[in-house]
Write an enzyme that holds these catalytic residues in place. Structure first.
Site, mmCIF file in Angstrom:
data_model
loop_
_atom_site.group_PDB
_atom_site.id
_atom_site.type_symbol
_atom_site.label_atom_id
_atom_site.label_comp_id
_atom_site.label_asym_id
_atom_site.label_seq_id
_atom_site.Cartn_x
_atom_site.Cartn_y
_atom_site.Cartn_z
ATOM 1 N N ALA A 129 34.637 44.371 -43.233
ATOM 2 C CA ALA A 129 35.969 44.316 -42.636
ATOM 3 C C ALA A 129 36.562 42.944 -42.946
ATOM 4 O O ALA A 129 35.828 42.001 -43.244
ATOM 5 C CB ALA A 129 35.856 44.498 -41.127
ATOM 6 N N GLY B 55 31.311 46.604 -42.980
ATOM 7 C CA GLY B 55 32.189 47.756 -43.133
ATOM 8 C C GLY B 55 32.066 48.383 -44.516
ATOM 9 O O GLY B 55 32.263 49.596 -44.674
ATOM 10 N N GLU C 12 26.778 41.937 -39.677
ATOM 11 C CA GLU C 12 27.683 41.663 -38.544
ATOM 12 C C GLU C 12 27.019 40.818 -37.468
ATOM 13 O O GLU C 12 27.675 40.008 -36.813
ATOM 14 C CB GLU C 12 28.181 42.977 -37.925
ATOM 15 C CG GLU C 12 29.239 43.709 -38.735
ATOM 16 C CD GLU C 12 28.652 44.654 -39.771
ATOM 17 O OE1 GLU C 12 27.469 44.480 -40.148
ATOM 18 O OE2 GLU C 12 29.378 45.568 -40.211
ATOM 19 N N GLU D 2 29.240 50.552 -44.412
ATOM 20 C CA GLU D 2 29.595 51.706 -43.578
ATOM 21 C C GLU D 2 30.485 52.697 -44.331
ATOM 22 O O GLU D 2 30.351 53.909 -44.162
ATOM 23 C CB GLU D 2 30.265 51.217 -42.285
ATOM 24 C CG GLU D 2 29.276 50.469 -41.392
ATOM 25 C CD GLU D 2 29.947 49.771 -40.218
ATOM 26 O OE1 GLU D 2 30.772 48.859 -40.461
ATOM 27 O OE2 GLU D 2 29.663 50.143 -39.070
#
Ligand code: 3H9
Length: 676
Positions: free
Chosen positions: A63, A102, A125, A105
């Protein structure tokens, strides 16, 4: 503004390409583009399968961290990933570089994943005080099992493409240079396979033993941090029989809790602080660097040996010089022993040990330094000795060679002044053990040239150090801030605190050890005047009795053979003796007072360092204390911590004890709270 996402049609395969340098972070525009790409594929009957890949150096690295804490722009990453997974045409992730957070993911939301062998996959993270908040804690255990999911999420280290293949997180390894073509071919191969494999539809088998063992094995590593336990709980929830939707709802709630907390704010601050530290305000980023092909190190003691290892491990040959054959042999022996210990633990291959040792040229001939491009002096702290060495270096080193001192306190300008090339002189303050500690203080002398600084900063990255620029002052950034802490800790002993209490307060705060534990580890005799009849303070008294710390099994504490400490009755006597001689009355000292006097004073010193321009920015000071002294990462360094503590509270605490407060600290406390 054009979208960072484009689509390319390859007959019946639609390739969705992200081009969002430097690391393809999944910012709002990327998420919007991905959503549009998936829609485009769904609407086109001619498209049978989809490939998602990235241009540039890496697949999505996560992200966009700069968006955190700001109002969320639609669509959210979990929504995009759900959309990818629920597509009824197969989607293949084509991974190179680092598929992180992310990015990992997104890949797990795809039905298939191919990767080049050099790729890495991970969910870091936790290092930002977070957890994978777009399904990672739910999809990883469903694909790869609870044990690996715990490792990946709660520790945050990436795994190799091969490990990911073995764990089922990757379906196929493809060619390093033919990623796109191979991914398209693979997409055609599986185009008509049904049902599509969806991670959310799999079940994870509960593994309570693995969870318990993981918690136990990592208790020390996770001490004080909130995020690892949140990761563990989410992974557990993925395997306790609850639905995917419930697991995701739990993950979301935990993610938001962490995101709003001070620990994640501190850890995100560190992420950017570390990268910011590499930038030198008045030296352009495109400065031409000097070529460093060989490094010279003067002194084969603990520091010299450790410093050499950094370069050898990075494949840069080292010439190491000593005065005596015995010292040289001892030093190179220690370097070999360290490498062999790493090999015994499986961290190095035996041939790597030989390669590193083969690149080390030990010599008694000072003139051999003439062929080096950077020479680092690592002898003991004595200005006259250093001046003598730099005068000799000036006479023999080639033009353009960088002359560095590893001094931890001394004046670099004074050292530079004894050469005819002060612009080539710089401080490179490594921290002990120099082959392990991440911090490098790069001390900028008054005349140090911009390209010398830039070269040393770039070299630091190559040898995997975090470098911070410091100005010339006694102790530079780190050791200078250590001084008020030590002075206050000593005074507190006289006033009634014990070494145990002061150390406990620091350990509870999150430091690896307190000031007296540190003193015992480093050696109480370090810097001692060595005259047992001259006893002016508690430290002198301890040193005079041979209480030199852990190495003597006696210092501020008593130690058993295994170096386990216990409070020392003798030390209590010595303190008492000093107290009565000074006519001081013992009083109860609160933990709060210890924090105010030992930690607030450090913040104050940090503010003075900034005022004097000896550090470029407050966040540099944080980087120094985290990487050089073990300041708890989750408190973001002393200057960040001061802000989360509240600057008015820090100023009031300092004033309460009569400390002169730095003007900039006072001003920041009453205005915007910014400390440069
Ligand atoms: C996440 O994904 C949460 C999700 O689970 C849930 C969401 C709902 N964002 O490190 P470098 C910048 S959390 C924004 O020097 P390298 C960096 O600041 C994220 N910016 O390069 C720097 O900027 P500048 C999980 C980022 O080659 C520039 O890129 N992911 C981001 O040494 C170059 O970076 C991570 O934690 C980002 N995500 O290393 C991975 N990443 O040039 C974080 C980097 O202005 N990133 N920047 O100073 C990394 O670990 C390294 O950057 C990477 C490359 C290994 C990728």
């Amino acid at each position: 503004m054009s979208s960072p996402i484009r689509t390319e049609r390859h007959d019946d395969v639609l390739v969705i390409v992200s081009d969002n340098p430097p690391v393809n972070a999944l910012g709002a525009a990327v998420r919007q583009g991905l959503e549009a790409g998936i829609r485009e594929a769904a609407a086109d009957d001619g498209i049978k399968a989809v490939v998602i890949r990235c241009d540039g150096r890496t697949f999505f690295a996560g992200a966009d961290i700069t968006e955190f804490g700001k109002p969320m722009q639609e669509p959210g990453l979990p929504t995009v990933i759900d959309m990818i997974e629920s597509a009824d045409k197969p989607v293949v992730a084509a991974i190179h570089g680092t598929a992180l957070g992310g990015g990992c993911e997104v890949a797990l939301g795809c039905h298939y994943r191919v990767a080049v062998p050099s790729a890495k996959i991970g969910t870091p993270e936790v290092k930002l005080g977070l957890l994978p908040g777009a399904g990672g804690t739910q999809r990883i255990p469903r694909i790869a099992g609870v044990a690996l999911a715990l490792e990946m999420t709660a520790k945050g280290d990436p795994i190799s493409a091969k490990q990911a293949l073995d764990a089922g997180l990757i379906d196929k390894l493809v060619g390093e240079v033919s990623l796109e073509a191979d991914a398209i071919a693979y997409a055609r191969e599986i185009a008509s396979a049904r049902p599509l494999p969806r991670a959310s539809e799999k079940t994870a088998t509960a593994d309570p033993d693995a969870v318990a063992a993981f918690r136990k094995a990592n208790a020390k590593r996770f001490r004080g941090f909130e995020a690892p336990e949140a990761n563990i709980k989410c992974v557990e929830a993925a395997s306790n029989g609850s639905t995917f939707a419930d697991g995701i709802a739990n993950e979301r709630a935990e993610f938001m809790k962490l995101m709003m907390g001070t620990q994640s704010a501190a850890q995100r601050h560190l992420f950017f602080a570390e990268r910011q530290a590499a930038k030198i305000d008045d030296v352009p980023a495109d400065t031409v660097l000097r070529d460093i092909k060989r490094v010279g190190v003067i002194g084969a003691g603990t520091m010299g040996g450790g410093i050499s290892m950094n370069f050898l491990s990075a494949g840069i040959p080292v010439t190491i010089v000593e005065m005596q054959q015995e010292a040289l042999d001892r030093g190179t022996g220690v370097v070999r022993k360290n490498y062999e210990a790493s090999a015994a633990k499986g961290r190095l291959k035996p041939e790597q040990v030989e390669q590193a040792m083969g690149a080390l040229n030990p010599t008694l001939d000072f003139a051999a330094l003439a062929e080096c491009d950077l020479i680092i002096e690592a002898v003991y702290e004595n200005m006259d000795v250093k001046k003598e060495i730099f005068t000799k270096l000036d006479a023999i080193c080639k033009p353009g060679a960088i002359l560095a001192s590893n001094t931890s306190y001394l004046n670099i300008d004074e050292i530079a002044a004894c050469t005819k090339r002060p612009e080539d002189v710089v401080g490179m303050h490594f921290f002990s053990p120099a082959n392990v500690m991440k911090l490098l203080e790069v001390v900028r002398g008054e005349k140090t040239a911009g390209d010398v600084l830039a070269t040393v900063m770039a070299l630091a990255k190559k040898i995997r150090k975090v470098a911070v620029v410091a100005g010339v002052c006694h102790g530079f950034i780190g050791n200078r801030m250590l001084m008020p802490r030590q002075v206050e800790a000593n005074k507190l002993l006289m006033e009634g605190a014990t070494p145990e209490q002061i150390d406990r307060v620091h350990v509870e705060f999150g430091m690896p050890m307190g000031p007296f534990q540190m003193s015992d580890l480093a050696g109480v005799d370090i810097g001692w005047h060595r005259d047992p009849t001259r006893i002016e303070n508690i430290r002198d008294a301890l040193a005079a009795e041979g209480r030199w710390g852990q190495k003597k099994q006696a210092g501020f504490y008593d130690y058993d053979e295994k170096r386990n400490p216990t409070p020392s009755p003798r030390v209590a006597e010595i303190i008492e003796d000093f107290r009565s001689k000074s006519n001081m009355k013992k009083r109860e000292i609160s933990d709060e007072e210890i924090v105010e006097r030992t930690l607030y004073t450090m913040v104050n010193e940090g503010a003075l360092i900034l005022e004097e321009g000896k550090a470029q920015r407050a966040s540099d000071i944080d980087v120094v204390w985290i990487y050089g002294y073990g300041w708890p990462v989750y408190r973001g360094g002393p200057m960040f911590w001061a802000k989360s503590e509240g600057l008015p509270k820090v100023v009031a605490g300092l004033e309460k004890h009569g400390f002169p407060v730095a003007a900039s600290l006072k001003e920041a406390a009453t205005s915007d709270g910014k400390l440069k």
